[in-house]
Enzyme design. Structure first.
Site, PDB file in Angstrom:
ATOM      1  N   ARG A  15       0.626  -1.176  -0.100  1.00  0.00           N
ATOM      2  CA  ARG A  15       0.135  -0.152  -0.047  1.00  0.00           C
ATOM      3  C   ARG A  15       0.948   1.344  -0.027  1.00  0.00           C
ATOM      4  NH1 ARG A  15      -3.554  -1.323   4.916  1.00  0.00           N
ATOM      5  NH2 ARG A  15      -1.703  -2.338   5.700  1.00  0.00           N
ATOM      6  N   LYS A  75       1.524   2.050   7.350  1.00  0.00           N
ATOM      7  CA  LYS A  75       2.098   1.437   8.646  1.00  0.00           C
ATOM      8  C   LYS A  75       2.710   2.117   9.472  1.00  0.00           C
ATOM      9  CE  LYS A  75       0.692  -2.225   9.718  1.00  0.00           C
ATOM     10  NZ  LYS A  75      -0.378  -2.384  10.396  1.00  0.00           N
ATOM     11  N   TYR A  94      -1.198   4.837  10.539  1.00  0.00           N
ATOM     12  CA  TYR A  94      -1.525   3.578  11.340  1.00  0.00           C
ATOM     13  C   TYR A  94      -0.546   3.485  12.565  1.00  0.00           C
ATOM     14  CZ  TYR A  94      -5.654   2.552   8.641  1.00  0.00           C
ATOM     15  OH  TYR A  94      -6.743   2.614   7.967  1.00  0.00           O
ATOM     16  N   HIS A  96      -0.889   2.075  16.240  1.00  0.00           N
ATOM     17  CA  HIS A  96      -0.819   0.784  17.141  1.00  0.00           C
ATOM     18  C   HIS A  96      -0.085   0.953  18.094  1.00  0.00           C
ATOM     19  CE1 HIS A  96      -4.078  -0.467  14.237  1.00  0.00           C
ATOM     20  NE2 HIS A  96      -3.042  -0.455  13.089  1.00  0.00           N
ATOM     21  N   GLU A 118      -5.982   5.132  13.346  1.00  0.00           N
ATOM     22  CA  GLU A 118      -6.892   4.250  14.081  1.00  0.00           C
ATOM     23  C   GLU A 118      -7.704   4.654  15.332  1.00  0.00           C
ATOM     24  OE1 GLU A 118      -3.026   3.408  16.049  1.00  0.00           O
ATOM     25  OE2 GLU A 118      -3.597   3.831  14.157  1.00  0.00           O
ATOM     26  N   ARG A 203     -26.382  -4.785  19.081  1.00  0.00           N
ATOM     27  CA  ARG A 203     -25.518  -5.003  17.735  1.00  0.00           C
ATOM     28  C   ARG A 203     -25.594  -6.335  17.407  1.00  0.00           C
ATOM     29  NH1 ARG A 203     -23.467  -2.597  13.389  1.00  0.00           N
ATOM     30  NH2 ARG A 203     -21.946  -3.544  12.389  1.00  0.00           N
ATOM     31  N   SER A 220     -21.094 -12.860  24.129  1.00  0.00           N
ATOM     32  CA  SER A 220     -20.059 -13.215  24.441  1.00  0.00           C
ATOM     33  C   SER A 220     -19.653 -13.482  25.854  1.00  0.00           C
ATOM     34  CB  SER A 220     -19.270 -12.395  23.741  1.00  0.00           C
ATOM     35  OG  SER A 220     -17.427 -12.731  23.744  1.00  0.00           O
ATOM     36  N   VAL A 239     -11.931  -8.373  17.523  1.00  0.00           N
ATOM     37  CA  VAL A 239     -12.236  -7.613  18.781  1.00  0.00           C
ATOM     38  C   VAL A 239     -11.124  -6.417  18.674  1.00  0.00           C
ATOM     39  CG1 VAL A 239     -12.201  -7.620  21.308  1.00  0.00           C
ATOM     40  CG2 VAL A 239     -12.712  -9.634  19.926  1.00  0.00           C
ATOM     41  N   LEU A 240     -11.854  -5.233  19.102  1.00  0.00           N
ATOM     42  CA  LEU A 240     -11.001  -3.963  19.039  1.00  0.00           C
ATOM     43  C   LEU A 240     -11.570  -3.173  20.251  1.00  0.00           C
ATOM     44  CD1 LEU A 240      -9.395  -1.735  17.596  1.00  0.00           C
ATOM     45  CD2 LEU A 240     -11.336  -0.934  16.512  1.00  0.00           C
ATOM     46  N   VAL A 267      -7.202 -10.955  13.746  1.00  0.00           N
ATOM     47  CA  VAL A 267      -7.191  -9.716  12.857  1.00  0.00           C
ATOM     48  C   VAL A 267      -6.836  -8.639  13.688  1.00  0.00           C
ATOM     49  CG1 VAL A 267      -8.581  -8.231  11.449  1.00  0.00           C
ATOM     50  CG2 VAL A 267      -9.125 -10.446  11.404  1.00  0.00           C
ATOM     51  N   ALA A 268      -6.951  -9.094  15.139  1.00  0.00           N
ATOM     52  CA  ALA A 268      -6.536  -7.843  15.985  1.00  0.00           C
ATOM     53  C   ALA A 268      -4.949  -7.883  16.298  1.00  0.00           C
ATOM     54  CB  ALA A 268      -7.212  -8.091  17.435  1.00  0.00           C
ATOM     55  N   ASP A 270      -2.528  -6.716  15.144  1.00  0.00           N
ATOM     56  CA  ASP A 270      -1.779  -5.459  15.313  1.00  0.00           C
ATOM     57  C   ASP A 270      -2.031  -4.634  16.534  1.00  0.00           C
ATOM     58  OD1 ASP A 270      -4.125  -4.679  14.574  1.00  0.00           O
ATOM     59  OD2 ASP A 270      -3.518  -3.867  12.572  1.00  0.00           O
ATOM     60  N   ASN A 300      -0.667  -7.069   8.665  1.00  0.00           N
ATOM     61  CA  ASN A 300      -1.137  -6.145   7.703  1.00  0.00           C
ATOM     62  C   ASN A 300      -1.938  -6.973   6.575  1.00  0.00           C
ATOM     63  OD1 ASN A 300       1.335  -7.317   6.914  1.00  0.00           O
ATOM     64  ND2 ASN A 300       1.693  -5.593   5.269  1.00  0.00           N
ATOM     65  N   ILE A 301      -3.082  -7.373   6.942  1.00  0.00           N
ATOM     66  CA  ILE A 301      -3.870  -8.414   6.084  1.00  0.00           C
ATOM     67  C   ILE A 301      -4.283  -7.182   4.862  1.00  0.00           C
ATOM     68  CG2 ILE A 301      -5.855  -9.437   5.928  1.00  0.00           C
ATOM     69  CD1 ILE A 301      -5.775 -10.458   8.653  1.00  0.00           C
TER      70      ILE A 301
END
Length: 372
Positions: A15, A75, A94, A96, A118, A203, A220, A239-240, A267-268, A270, A300-301
């Site tokens: 990217r 990144k 980003y 993180h 983010e 949700r 959950s 989860v974020l 996915v979490a 990072d 970095n999907i």
């Protein structure tokens, strides 16, 4: 203002922070844009396209970093880039930071102005600069997870949607936010059986209605999560907590209950990961096995689909970049509440509480630094 766009150096990150159209917008607003040679090549943008719209192409990253007032990246800066940090340099990317103690300290010590995509947050708590990449990552999580269910990739040997007379794979999505919704959309679209877990019942109700009964929803808690993970063929961790380290919801004991060849996609990762058994991987070496379960934890999907990702990212970051360039970082943060939330480190002070808490470092309210 001079806006610099260096080439991304994270492994297989194709990217770029700015498209040629983004250059055009900044130049029309009266700013100078400098771009490192081949910075956009991985996303399909040539140096000629950038220069035709007013960018100056520089041959070395060091020249971009040294001349720029604001660096736009995708990144977080890597260790080899820390030497470029300096007082009053703006880095807009980003970050993180809650999972990056060394980077956080380097930003503090240098006096760099660090504004994170983010954590820019609207009054309704939505995250406008994270949303498009979360959408991509959620969809890619299921796409990649389905590939690693193949026996030749270490998986169970399942076709995600089955065939007539054979049941589809069971996909469990942990978290019903933007990433989770993207994963659900892709999984249902592929024909999987899908279960989502979240603590926000409203949700869950909304998603149940949107997907018209094709989605199983669970509140959950530890018991429900254990049962869901145990029966899953593919688990997507989505989860974020904005700006904070992700909680470890999928425990090692849960993973041990999974059938051999099952797949986990975190996915979490990072933000530190929401699964106890994961650690960051790369596109070049994306998986590892633990307890006979395939673990995919690429940090970095969206970098796997750089053209789509770059266009989607610039659509949302560019308006903020133009306002920072027009007003200067301080006035832009004073004027705009959502952008102010993006401030993580200012003038040697950590101004985002979750980052300070992650490393037990001093916290200074952003309003104090801005004199508000």
């Amino acid at each position: 203002m001079i806006v610099g766009v260096p080439k991304e150096i994270k492994e297989q990150e194709n990217r770029v922070a700015l498209t040629p159209a983004g250059v055009d917008s900044l130049v029309r607003a009266g700013h100078k844009v400098i771009v490192e040679t081949n910075a956009g090549m991985g996303a399909g943008f040539s140096d000629e396209e950038y220069s035709a719209l007013g960018a100056e192409i520089l041959p070395e990253a060091s020249k971009v970093w040294e001349q720029a007032d604001m660096i736009m990246k995708v990144k977080e800066p890597l260790k080899s880039e820390y030497k470029y940090f300096r007082k009053d340099l703006i880095i807009f990317t980003y970050l993180h930071l809650a999972a990056e103690e060394e980077l956080t300290k380097a930003l503090v010590e240098s006096g760099t102005i660090a504004i994170a995509y983010e954590t820019v947050q609207n009054p309704d708590r939505s995250l406008p600069l994270l949303t498009p990449m979360s959408e991509v990552a959620g969809r890619m999580a299921v796409q990649q997870g389905s590939v690693y269910l193949e026996k030749t990739r270490g998986g169970k040997g399942l076709l995600i949607d089955g065939v007539p007379g054979v049941p589809p794979a069971h996909v469990v999505v942990v978290g019903a936010g933007i990433v989770g919704t993207g994963a659900i959309r892709r999984a249902i679209g592929l024909g999987a059986r899908v279960t989502v877990l979240d603590i926000n019942v409203d949700r869950l109700r909304y998603l149940g209605e949107v997907f018209m009964g094709r989605l199983e929803t669970l509140y959950s808690n530890n018991y429900n999560l254990t049962q869901a993970v145990k029966t899953a063929d593919l688990v997507v961790g989505a989860v974020l907590i904005p700006g904070a380290k992700a909680p470890k919801l999928v425990t090692e004991e849960m993973v041990k209950l999974m059938e051999p060849g099952s797949v986990l996609v975190d996915v979490a990762i990072d933000q530190g990961g929401c699964m106890e058994t994961t650690h960051p991987t790369t596109h070049a070496d994306p998986i590892f096995m633990k307890h006979d379960v395939v673990h995919y934890a690429v940090a970095n999907i969206p970098g796997a689909v750089p053209r789509t990702s770059t266009l989607a990212l610039t659509n949302v970051t560019l308006p903020y970049a133009v306002r920072i360039a027009n007003k200067g970082w301080k006035q832009a943060l004073i004027d705009e509440g959502p952008l102010r939330k993006g401030a993580n480190v200012l003038e040697g002070k950590i101004v985002y509480k979750s980052v300070a808490d992650a490393f037990d470092m001093p916290y200074t309210p952003v309003e104090e630094v801005l004199g508000m």
